[in-house]
Design a protein around this motif. Structure first.
Motif, PDB file in Angstrom:
ATOM      1  N   PRO A  48      55.308  48.867  31.493  1.00 23.59           N
ATOM      2  CA  PRO A  48      56.407  48.517  32.405  1.00 23.59           C
ATOM      3  C   PRO A  48      55.996  47.409  33.366  1.00 23.59           C
ATOM      4  O   PRO A  48      54.868  47.383  33.865  1.00 23.59           O
ATOM      5  CB  PRO A  48      56.654  49.822  33.163  1.00 23.59           C
ATOM      6  CG  PRO A  48      56.153  50.895  32.275  1.00 23.59           C
ATOM      7  CD  PRO A  48      54.974  50.296  31.561  1.00 23.59           C
ATOM      8  N   GLY A  49      56.919  46.489  33.592  1.00 22.53           N
ATOM      9  CA  GLY A  49      56.642  45.417  34.539  1.00 22.53           C
ATOM     10  C   GLY A  49      55.769  44.313  33.992  1.00 22.53           C
ATOM     11  O   GLY A  49      55.273  43.479  34.758  1.00 22.53           O
ATOM     12  N   ALA A  50      55.557  44.270  32.658  1.00 20.03           N
ATOM     13  CA  ALA A  50      54.766  43.193  32.079  1.00 20.03           C
ATOM     14  C   ALA A  50      55.468  41.858  32.278  1.00 20.03           C
ATOM     15  O   ALA A  50      56.676  41.806  32.517  1.00 20.03           O
ATOM     16  CB  ALA A  50      54.551  43.452  30.590  1.00 20.03           C
TER      17      ALA A  50
ATOM     18  N   ILE B  22      54.496  56.943  35.402  1.00 16.44           N
ATOM     19  CA  ILE B  22      53.284  57.071  34.580  1.00 16.44           C
ATOM     20  C   ILE B  22      52.114  57.501  35.444  1.00 16.44           C
ATOM     21  O   ILE B  22      51.324  58.377  35.068  1.00 16.44           O
ATOM     22  CB  ILE B  22      52.985  55.745  33.856  1.00 16.44           C
ATOM     23  CG1 ILE B  22      54.112  55.402  32.876  1.00 16.44           C
ATOM     24  CG2 ILE B  22      51.653  55.826  33.119  1.00 16.44           C
ATOM     25  CD1 ILE B  22      53.979  54.032  32.235  1.00 16.44           C
ATOM     26  N   VAL B  23      51.992  56.893  36.613  1.00 17.02           N
ATOM     27  CA  VAL B  23      50.921  57.270  37.552  1.00 17.02           C
ATOM     28  C   VAL B  23      51.014  58.747  37.904  1.00 17.02           C
ATOM     29  O   VAL B  23      50.009  59.479  37.891  1.00 17.02           O
ATOM     30  CB  VAL B  23      50.995  56.402  38.821  1.00 17.02           C
ATOM     31  CG1 VAL B  23      50.092  56.966  39.923  1.00 17.02           C
ATOM     32  CG2 VAL B  23      50.613  54.966  38.507  1.00 17.02           C
ATOM     33  N   ASP B  24      52.211  59.226  38.221  1.00 16.25           N
ATOM     34  CA  ASP B  24      52.399  60.632  38.570  1.00 16.25           C
ATOM     35  C   ASP B  24      52.003  61.546  37.415  1.00 16.25           C
ATOM     36  O   ASP B  24      51.392  62.612  37.621  1.00 16.25           O
ATOM     37  CB  ASP B  24      53.850  60.898  38.957  1.00 16.25           C
ATOM     38  CG  ASP B  24      54.247  60.217  40.263  1.00 16.25           C
ATOM     39  OD1 ASP B  24      53.344  59.837  41.036  1.00 16.25           O
ATOM     40  OD2 ASP B  24      55.462  60.063  40.494  1.00 16.25           O
ATOM     41  N   ALA B  25      52.332  61.131  36.188  1.00 12.32           N
ATOM     42  CA  ALA B  25      51.982  61.940  35.013  1.00 12.32           C
ATOM     43  C   ALA B  25      50.476  61.982  34.812  1.00 12.32           C
ATOM     44  O   ALA B  25      49.905  63.036  34.477  1.00 12.32           O
ATOM     45  CB  ALA B  25      52.668  61.377  33.773  1.00 12.32           C
ATOM     46  N   ILE B  26      49.806  60.848  35.020  1.00 15.41           N
ATOM     47  CA  ILE B  26      48.341  60.811  34.891  1.00 15.41           C
ATOM     48  C   ILE B  26      47.696  61.733  35.920  1.00 15.41           C
ATOM     49  O   ILE B  26      46.779  62.504  35.612  1.00 15.41           O
ATOM     50  CB  ILE B  26      47.830  59.366  35.045  1.00 15.41           C
ATOM     51  CG1 ILE B  26      48.284  58.511  33.861  1.00 15.41           C
ATOM     52  CG2 ILE B  26      46.298  59.352  35.154  1.00 15.41           C
ATOM     53  CD1 ILE B  26      47.963  57.033  34.013  1.00 15.41           C
ATOM     54  N   LEU B  27      48.165  61.671  37.145  1.00 19.32           N
ATOM     55  CA  LEU B  27      47.611  62.532  38.192  1.00 19.32           C
ATOM     56  C   LEU B  27      47.850  64.007  37.881  1.00 19.32           C
ATOM     57  O   LEU B  27      46.992  64.861  38.168  1.00 19.32           O
ATOM     58  CB  LEU B  27      48.232  62.168  39.542  1.00 19.32           C
ATOM     59  CG  LEU B  27      47.849  60.791  40.094  1.00 19.32           C
ATOM     60  CD1 LEU B  27      48.641  60.488  41.363  1.00 19.32           C
ATOM     61  CD2 LEU B  27      46.345  60.717  40.366  1.00 19.32           C
ATOM     62  N   LYS B  28      48.994  64.310  37.263  1.00 20.06           N
ATOM     63  CA  LYS B  28      49.292  65.707  36.922  1.00 20.06           C
ATOM     64  C   LYS B  28      48.351  66.223  35.839  1.00 20.06           C
ATOM     65  O   LYS B  28      47.807  67.329  35.960  1.00 20.06           O
ATOM     66  CB  LYS B  28      50.736  65.864  36.466  1.00 20.06           C
ATOM     67  CG  LYS B  28      51.116  67.320  36.179  1.00 20.06           C
ATOM     68  CD  LYS B  28      52.546  67.488  35.748  1.00 20.06           C
ATOM     69  CE  LYS B  28      52.915  68.962  35.665  1.00 20.06           C
ATOM     70  NZ  LYS B  28      51.979  69.771  34.845  1.00 20.06           N
ATOM     71  N   VAL B  29      48.162  65.451  34.750  1.00 20.69           N
ATOM     72  CA  VAL B  29      47.288  65.960  33.680  1.00 20.69           C
ATOM     73  C   VAL B  29      45.844  66.022  34.166  1.00 20.69           C
ATOM     74  O   VAL B  29      45.071  66.897  33.738  1.00 20.69           O
ATOM     75  CB  VAL B  29      47.399  65.123  32.389  1.00 20.69           C
ATOM     76  CG1 VAL B  29      48.792  65.261  31.781  1.00 20.69           C
ATOM     77  CG2 VAL B  29      47.044  63.668  32.603  1.00 20.69           C
ATOM     78  N   TYR B  30      45.466  65.119  35.064  1.00 16.58           N
ATOM     79  CA  TYR B  30      44.114  65.191  35.616  1.00 16.58           C
ATOM     80  C   TYR B  30      43.955  66.461  36.450  1.00 16.58           C
ATOM     81  O   TYR B  30      42.958  67.172  36.335  1.00 16.58           O
ATOM     82  CB  TYR B  30      43.840  63.948  36.463  1.00 16.58           C
ATOM     83  CG  TYR B  30      42.453  63.934  37.101  1.00 16.58           C
ATOM     84  CD1 TYR B  30      41.331  64.247  36.346  1.00 16.58           C
ATOM     85  CD2 TYR B  30      42.284  63.599  38.433  1.00 16.58           C
ATOM     86  CE1 TYR B  30      40.056  64.224  36.929  1.00 16.58           C
ATOM     87  CE2 TYR B  30      41.036  63.574  39.023  1.00 16.58           C
ATOM     88  CZ  TYR B  30      39.922  63.884  38.256  1.00 16.58           C
ATOM     89  OH  TYR B  30      38.678  63.869  38.825  1.00 16.58           O
ATOM     90  N   ALA B  31      44.960  66.764  37.260  1.00 14.51           N
ATOM     91  CA  ALA B  31      44.921  67.995  38.062  1.00 14.51           C
ATOM     92  C   ALA B  31      44.927  69.230  37.146  1.00 14.51           C
ATOM     93  O   ALA B  31      44.191  70.200  37.393  1.00 14.51           O
ATOM     94  CB  ALA B  31      46.113  68.042  39.012  1.00 14.51           C
ATOM     95  N   ASP B  32      45.715  69.183  36.079  1.00 16.59           N
ATOM     96  CA  ASP B  32      45.774  70.316  35.151  1.00 16.59           C
ATOM     97  C   ASP B  32      44.457  70.536  34.418  1.00 16.59           C
ATOM     98  O   ASP B  32      44.183  71.636  33.947  1.00 16.59           O
ATOM     99  CB  ASP B  32      46.891  70.096  34.114  1.00 16.59           C
ATOM    100  CG  ASP B  32      48.279  70.193  34.726  1.00 16.59           C
ATOM    101  OD1 ASP B  32      48.401  70.682  35.858  1.00 16.59           O
ATOM    102  OD2 ASP B  32      49.248  69.767  34.049  1.00 16.59           O
TER     103      ASP B  32
ATOM    104  N   LEU C  91      51.610  60.587  26.942  1.00 12.22           N
ATOM    105  CA  LEU C  91      51.962  59.689  25.851  1.00 12.22           C
ATOM    106  C   LEU C  91      53.214  58.908  26.252  1.00 12.22           C
ATOM    107  O   LEU C  91      54.264  59.500  26.501  1.00 12.22           O
ATOM    108  CB  LEU C  91      52.206  60.455  24.552  1.00 12.22           C
ATOM    109  CG  LEU C  91      50.986  61.212  23.991  1.00 12.22           C
ATOM    110  CD1 LEU C  91      51.083  62.690  24.340  1.00 12.22           C
ATOM    111  CD2 LEU C  91      50.871  61.015  22.495  1.00 12.22           C
ATOM    112  N   VAL C  92      53.083  57.585  26.330  1.00 15.52           N
ATOM    113  CA  VAL C  92      54.157  56.714  26.770  1.00 15.52           C
ATOM    114  C   VAL C  92      54.567  55.801  25.615  1.00 15.52           C
ATOM    115  O   VAL C  92      53.715  55.207  24.955  1.00 15.52           O
ATOM    116  CB  VAL C  92      53.710  55.849  27.969  1.00 15.52           C
ATOM    117  CG1 VAL C  92      54.809  54.879  28.371  1.00 15.52           C
ATOM    118  CG2 VAL C  92      53.308  56.730  29.144  1.00 15.52           C
TER     119      VAL C  92
END
Length: 246
Positions: free
Chosen positions: A217-219, A233-243, A181-182
């Motif tokens: 971010p970066g818009a 955000i990318v790192d967080a997405i990859l983490k929840v996907y791995a979890d 959640l961002v």
């Protein structure tokens, strides 16, 4: 020749109110590039045409039509829920891939939370995947359910204000599916994002706040968020996907 992404697991992408799949594809180009070897991004248009949403003009003035996931003037919410389900089913069926996650912005994030909530309540609909994780960007409150067993908001409560319900969610409303959640600390709708976080288990959700408005971010025109925020955000997405993996 660009490598095909057809073999990758799918991430269903839901735009904000008053925009479109095409606009959301442009808005998420940084995320798509960073995750290009992990997911195929599949974009869907909401079923209800609308005027342009916040921040759409003037940049996307020539990108009509604009769409919403929620019909605010409807007297038949159950029919509206059915229309959204039918549209999502068609997108998913036509793609034919393995959908593992759902990602939404603003009103699309509210629908993302609703899809996860429906799954938690065992109201997953035929043709709708079992979601392994969700991503909500500048999320709106409260979750938008597609279940006819629930109202388009949440359970009835005492005390309503312009943000929706004021009470804390009940234990049986907490979503345990791994999620990101961002929200932006400069977002005028930031209170809705803070309230949305309360519907997620702190053990399985990653809540992130960045110095930015109601955008990613970066818009275009963004001078507030850090260049590294997209990677976080990318790192967080990859983490929840791995979890979410067995």
């Amino acid at each position: 020749m660009a490598e095909s992404s057809d073999h990758l697991p799918r991430l269903l992408c839901l735009h904000g109110g008053g925009t479109s799949a095409m606009i959301f594809k442009i808005q998420t180009r940084r995320l798509q590039w960073a995750l290009r070897s992990t997911f195929k991004f599949v974009f869907a248009d909401g079923p209800f045409e609308s005027g342009p949403g916040p921040g759409v003009l003037p940049a996307f003035a020539d990108c009509e039509p604009f769409f919403r996931w929620l019909n605010p003037d409807s007297q038949f919410p159950e029919q509206d829920q059915r229309r959204v389900r039918q549209m999502l089913r068609k997108i998913i069926k036509d793609d034919g891939g393995n959908f593992v996650g759902v990602l939404g912005f603003s009103q699309g994030a509210r629908l993302t939370a609703g899809l996860l909530a429906d799954q938690e309540e065992r109201n997953a609909w035929e043709g709708i995947p079992i979601w392994k994780f969700g991503v909500m960007l500048c999320g709106s409150f409260p979750p938008l359910s597609l279940s006819l067993a629930r109202t388009p908001t949440t359970k009835p409560s005492q005390g309503i204000d312009e943000h929706g319900e004021t009470r804390e969610p009940d234990e049986d409303e907490i979503i345990h599916i791994p999620s990101v959640l961002v929200r932006g600390t400069l977002d005028p709708h930031g209170e809705k994002g803070r309230r949305l976080v309360r519907y997620f288990d702190q053990e399985t959700a990653i809540a992130m706040a960045f110095k930015m408005g109601h955008h990613l971010p970066g818009a275009a025109g963004d001078t507030t968020s850090d260049k590294g925020d997209t990677q976080k955000i990318v790192d967080a997405i990859l983490k929840v996907y791995a979890d979410s993996q067995p």
